[in-house]
Design a protein around this motif. Structure first.
Motif, PDB file in Angstrom:
ATOM      1  N   LEU A   1       0.833  -1.204   0.000  1.00  0.00           N
ATOM      2  CA  LEU A   1       0.000   0.000   0.000  1.00  0.00           C
ATOM      3  C   LEU A   1       0.869   1.255   0.000  1.00  0.00           C
ATOM      4  O   LEU A   1       0.607   2.212  -0.738  1.00  0.00           O
ATOM      5  CB  LEU A   1      -0.920  -0.001   1.220  1.00  0.00           C
ATOM      6  CG  LEU A   1      -1.876   1.198   1.356  1.00  0.00           C
ATOM      7  CD1 LEU A   1      -2.826   1.287   0.174  1.00  0.00           C
ATOM      8  CD2 LEU A   1      -2.682   1.112   2.660  1.00  0.00           C
ATOM      9  N   CYS A   2       1.909   1.249   0.795  1.00  0.00           N
ATOM     10  CA  CYS A   2       2.820   2.403   0.844  1.00  0.00           C
ATOM     11  C   CYS A   2       3.512   2.620  -0.496  1.00  0.00           C
ATOM     12  O   CYS A   2       3.655   3.769  -0.954  1.00  0.00           O
ATOM     13  CB  CYS A   2       3.851   2.213   1.956  1.00  0.00           C
ATOM     14  SG  CYS A   2       3.151   2.343   3.621  1.00  0.00           S
TER      15      CYS A   2
ATOM     16  N   ALA B   1      -5.179   4.013  12.535  1.00  0.00           N
ATOM     17  CA  ALA B   1      -3.775   3.588  12.531  1.00  0.00           C
ATOM     18  C   ALA B   1      -3.253   3.408  11.111  1.00  0.00           C
ATOM     19  O   ALA B   1      -2.067   3.670  10.838  1.00  0.00           O
ATOM     20  CB  ALA B   1      -3.633   2.288  13.318  1.00  0.00           C
ATOM     21  N   LEU B   2      -4.121   2.987  10.189  1.00  0.00           N
ATOM     22  CA  LEU B   2      -3.708   2.798   8.802  1.00  0.00           C
ATOM     23  C   LEU B   2      -3.265   4.122   8.182  1.00  0.00           C
ATOM     24  O   LEU B   2      -2.219   4.196   7.508  1.00  0.00           O
ATOM     25  CB  LEU B   2      -4.862   2.197   8.001  1.00  0.00           C
ATOM     26  CG  LEU B   2      -4.595   1.933   6.515  1.00  0.00           C
ATOM     27  CD1 LEU B   2      -3.515   0.867   6.344  1.00  0.00           C
ATOM     28  CD2 LEU B   2      -5.882   1.507   5.806  1.00  0.00           C
TER      29      LEU B   2
ATOM     30  N   SER C   1       3.104   8.427   7.691  1.00  0.00           N
ATOM     31  CA  SER C   1       4.440   8.483   8.294  1.00  0.00           C
ATOM     32  C   SER C   1       5.490   7.753   7.462  1.00  0.00           C
ATOM     33  O   SER C   1       6.664   8.128   7.452  1.00  0.00           O
ATOM     34  CB  SER C   1       4.408   7.901   9.714  1.00  0.00           C
ATOM     35  OG  SER C   1       4.104   6.514   9.673  1.00  0.00           O
ATOM     36  N   ARG C   2       5.082   6.723   6.720  1.00  0.00           N
ATOM     37  CA  ARG C   2       6.042   5.903   5.972  1.00  0.00           C
ATOM     38  C   ARG C   2       6.275   6.371   4.540  1.00  0.00           C
ATOM     39  O   ARG C   2       7.361   6.148   3.991  1.00  0.00           O
ATOM     40  CB  ARG C   2       5.579   4.442   5.966  1.00  0.00           C
ATOM     41  CG  ARG C   2       5.750   3.722   7.298  1.00  0.00           C
ATOM     42  CD  ARG C   2       5.328   2.276   7.208  1.00  0.00           C
ATOM     43  NE  ARG C   2       5.997   1.552   6.125  1.00  0.00           N
ATOM     44  CZ  ARG C   2       5.780   0.273   5.823  1.00  0.00           C
ATOM     45  NH1 ARG C   2       4.907  -0.419   6.553  1.00  0.00           N
ATOM     46  NH2 ARG C   2       6.424  -0.311   4.826  1.00  0.00           N
ATOM     47  N   VAL C   3       5.262   6.974   3.917  1.00  0.00           N
ATOM     48  CA  VAL C   3       5.405   7.397   2.517  1.00  0.00           C
ATOM     49  C   VAL C   3       6.123   8.746   2.478  1.00  0.00           C
ATOM     50  O   VAL C   3       5.613   9.735   3.021  1.00  0.00           O
ATOM     51  CB  VAL C   3       4.026   7.493   1.840  1.00  0.00           C
ATOM     52  CG1 VAL C   3       4.159   8.080   0.438  1.00  0.00           C
ATOM     53  CG2 VAL C   3       3.368   6.115   1.784  1.00  0.00           C
TER      54      VAL C   3
ATOM     55  N   GLN D   1      -9.166  11.569  12.081  1.00  0.00           N
ATOM     56  CA  GLN D   1      -8.301  11.672  13.253  1.00  0.00           C
ATOM     57  C   GLN D   1      -6.901  11.123  12.956  1.00  0.00           C
ATOM     58  O   GLN D   1      -5.929  11.524  13.585  1.00  0.00           O
ATOM     59  CB  GLN D   1      -8.925  10.926  14.437  1.00  0.00           C
ATOM     60  CG  GLN D   1     -10.179  11.605  14.977  1.00  0.00           C
ATOM     61  CD  GLN D   1     -10.872  10.786  16.044  1.00  0.00           C
ATOM     62  OE1 GLN D   1     -11.040   9.577  15.901  1.00  0.00           O
ATOM     63  NE2 GLN D   1     -11.280  11.439  17.123  1.00  0.00           N
ATOM     64  N   GLY D   2      -6.830  10.236  11.979  1.00  0.00           N
ATOM     65  CA  GLY D   2      -5.536   9.675  11.584  1.00  0.00           C
ATOM     66  C   GLY D   2      -4.811  10.497  10.543  1.00  0.00           C
ATOM     67  O   GLY D   2      -3.721  10.120  10.107  1.00  0.00           O
TER      68      GLY D   2
END
Length: 529
Positions: free
Chosen positions: A167-168, A198-199, A205-207, A235-236
Motif C-alpha cells: 500500500l505504501c 492507525a492505517l 508516516s512511511r510514505v 483523526q488519523g
C-alpha cells in the motif's frame, strides 16, 4: 472556494489548516449504484443543484465510460454546478480516463478519480495481475489523468485489506505520478475505527512524499461502522471524507453525509475540524434524494429520520418541555427541521398532553383535563398514532358530553351477515344507569332503537354522517347526527375509534340538546304565566 485556494488545498493540508475537512459527495455515482436507486437525467441535475447549494466541495457525478447517459449527465452537471468541483470516476485504462476527462472538462474545477485494486485477493482473482503490473498501471493512469486535469484523485480499491508495504509503495507511486488526493477506501466495510485511524497514521508516516497530497476516506457500512470509521480516518490525518446523502450506496451503503457533518459539528470539543456544509439544508437534501430514488428514510435514521427530533415517552416529553437540552444534543432547526415534535401516544404524560391542548387552543379545568387525558390514554392504547385531529375530536366530544344529562356508559353490538343485529346499551341518566337490548336492520339501527327505548322521544333522524378523522384503518370515526322535533333541528357529534360507539355518542349528544331545549321552553312557558 476559488480555483486558486482549491488548488492549494489539494496540494497541501498545511496550507488550509489541518482543521479543514473537505466533503466529497458520491450520491450520484456510488449512491446510484445501490440496486434500484437509479435516477433520471433530470433527477441527477436536481440532486446536483442541492449538493452545490449544500456546500459540498466535490461532487462525484458518475462513471462516464459506463454509458452514454452517464457521460451526458456528468457533462451537464459539470456545466451546471457553480461552486463545487465536479469529478468523474474511471478505471486505470486510457479509454476510461480520456472519456472521463471529456465529461468533466467544462467544470469550474474538473477532477478525475481513477482507481485500481491493491489487495492480494483482488489482484489475484479480480485483476489477475502481479503487484508490479499494478504499480505500472497506477503510474501510467495517474500520469495520463494529470495531463488532462489539475486535480487527480487515486484510490486503492480494497485498501483496508491491502498489505501495508505494498500500500505504501502504491501511494508513493500515485503521488509521484501527479495524484493530488489519495483515497484509501474501506471498500467492503471490513475495518474498525482504531484500525482505520492507525492505517492512515502508518501510511502518512512511511510514505516520503505523503505531504504532497490530501488523504481521503471512503467507508462502506457493511458492519454499521462507516461513519465511525470515516471520523477515525480524519483523526488519523485524512482531510477529505467521501460520503452520500442518506448513506445510500453499494450493499449496506456508504457513510451518511448528514451524520458525519453533524457529528463533527456537535462534538467539536473533541473533533476540531471544520467543513463548508450548510447544515440547514440537510433535511431538504435527504428528502429530495429519498424521493428521486424511491428509497424511504428509516424513521429512526440519525439526523434526518422522521423520529430524529420526536419524543413520545412521558419522561422525555416532560424533560423537553422544561429544557430541550435534556434530550436533544442539537436543535432541529440546525438541520432544517421546523421544530421538535412531541408525539402523542400511549407513553405520553399529563404534562405533554396539557401542553398539546394549549397548542391546539384548549384550556381545560383539572377535572375536565383528567377525564380527557384518561380518554386519550385509552385511545392511544388502541391506535398506533394519535394525530392532532384525533385529540381535537376527542376533546370536543368530551367537552360536550361533560355537560350532558344523558351519557353513553357501555355498548355491546352483535352484527354480521345473519340478522337481526343486536345492541345492548347502558345509559347514565343524571347518575342513574339504565340498560336495554334492541334489534334493528343493521347495527346502527339497533343502537338507535335502544336509545329510543331508554329515552322515548318523537325526534326524527334527518342526517347520519360518518367520516374518518385521520388516515388508516385504525382512524378515529367522527359521527354527526341531526335530529328534528316540532320544527327544532339539532346536531350532535361523537368521536371514537369504534364507529358504532361514536354513533351512539353522536345520537345521545343530539338528544341532550333536544331535552335541554324542552327544559328552556318549559321555563319560558312558566315565566309567561
Amino acid at each position: 472556494m476559488t480555483k486558486q485556494n482549491h488548488s492549494s488545498a489539494q496540494t497541501s493540508d498545511q496550507t488550509c489548516g489541518k482543521d479543514r475537512v473537505f466533503i466529497f459527495d458520491t450520491t450520484l455515482r456510488d449512491g446510484e449504484q445501490c440496486p434500484g436507486a437509479s435516477m433520471t437525467f433530470e433527477e441527477k441535475l436536481e440532486v446536483a443543484d442541492i449538493l452545490d447549494a449544500l456546500g459540498v466541495d466535490v461532487i462525484e457525478a458518475g462513471f462516464p465510460i459506463a454509458s452514454q447517459g452517464d457521460f451526458e449527465s456528468v457533462s451537464e452537471v459539470a456545466r451546471r454546478v457553480k461552486n463545487a468541483s465536479v469529478c468523474g470516476l474511471s478505471r486505470a485504462s486510457a479509454k476510461d480516463i480520456d472519456r472521463c476527462a471529456e465529461a468533466v472538462r467544462h467544470g469550474r474545477i474538473p477532477r478525475i478519480h481513477t482507481f485500481i485494486s491493491t489487495s492480494p485477493v483482488h489482484m489475484q482473482y479480480k485483476l489477475q495481475m502481479d503487484p508490479e503490473k499494478v504499480l505500472e498501471l497506477i503510474a501510467s493512469s495517474v500520469s495520463r489523468a494529470r495531463n488532462h486535469v489539475e486535480f487527480v484523485e487515486w484510490s486503492a480499491e480494497d485498501g483496508t485489506r491491502t498489505e501495508h508495504d505494498f500500500l505504501c509503495r502504491a501511494v508513493e507511486t500515485a503521488i509521484n505520478a501527479g495524484a493530488t488526493t489519495i483515497n484509501i477506501p474501506d471498500t467492503v466495510g471490513y475495518t474498525t475505527p482504531d484500525e482505520y485511524r492507525a492505517l492512515f497514521e502508518m501510511v502518512r508516516s512511511r510514505v516520503p512524499n505523503a505531504d504532497k497530497a490530501i488523504f481521503s476516506v471512503h467507508c462502506h457500512d457493511d458492519l454499521g461502522l462507516a461513519v465511525a470509521n470515516s471520523i477515525a480516518g480524519v483523526q488519523g490525518g485524512a482531510r477529505q471524507i467521501e460520503c452520500t446523502i442518506n448513506g445510500i450506496g453499494e450493499r449496506a451503503g456508504n457513510a451518511a453525509l448528514e451524520e458525519i457533518v453533524m457529528a463533527l459539528r456537535t462534538r467539536a470539543d473533541i473533533l476540531p475540524f471544520t467543513n463548508g456544509i450548510d447544515a440547514k439544508l440537510l433535511t431538504r437534501a435527504s428528502k429530495l434524494v429519498s424521493a428521486v430514488t424511491s428509497f424511504p428514510v428509516q424513521y429512526n435514521k440519525a439526523i434526518v429520520g422522521r423520529n430524529a427530533f420526536a419524543h413520545e415517552s412521558g419522561i422525555h416529553q416532560d424533560g423537553m418541555l422544561k429544557n430541550a437540552h435534556t434530550y436533544e444534543i442539537m436543535t432541529p432547526e440546525s438541520v432544517g427541521v421546523q421544530k421538535t415534535s412531541l408525539v402523542m401516544g400511549k407513553h405520553s404524560g399529563r404534562h405533554a398532553f396539557k401542553e398539546k391542548l394549549k397548542e391546539l387552543g384548549y384550556e381545560l379545568g383539572d377535572n375536565e383535563l383528567q377525564v380527557a387525558f384518561t380518554r386519550f390514554k385509552d385511545l392511544a392504547d388502541r391506535k398506533k398514532i394519535v394525530y392532532d385531529e384525533d385529540i381535537v375530536a376527542l376533546v370536543d366530544d368530551e367537552i360536550v358530553s361533560s355537560h350532558e344529562r344523558i351519557k353513553v356508559v357501555e355498548l355491546t353490538v352483535v352484527a354480521g351477515t345473519k340478522g337481526p343485529q343486536k345492541a345492548a346499551l347502558t345509559l347514565d341518566f343524571d347518575g342513574e344507569l339504565k340498560t336495554h337490548q334492541a334489534t334493528g336492520n343493521g347495527p346502527v339501527d339497533a343502537i338507535f332503537n335502544a336509545i329510543h327505548a331508554l329515552a322515548p322521544h318523537d325526534a326524527k333522524l334527518e342526517l347520519y354522517q360518518v367520516h374518518a378523522v385521520t388516515e388508516g384503518t385504525d382512524a378515529q370515526a367522527e359521527v354527526t347526527v341531526r335530529l328534528s322535533e316540532e320544527g327544532n333541528v339539532v346536531s350532535g357529534k361523537g368521536a371514537d375509534p369504534d364507529t358504532l360507539v361514536a354513533s351512539a355518542r353522536a345520537y345521545v349528544a343530539a338528544l341532550n340538546k333536544i331535552m335541554a331545549r324542552r327544559g328552556r321552553e318549559r321555563l319560558e312557558a312558566i315565566a309567561t304565566v
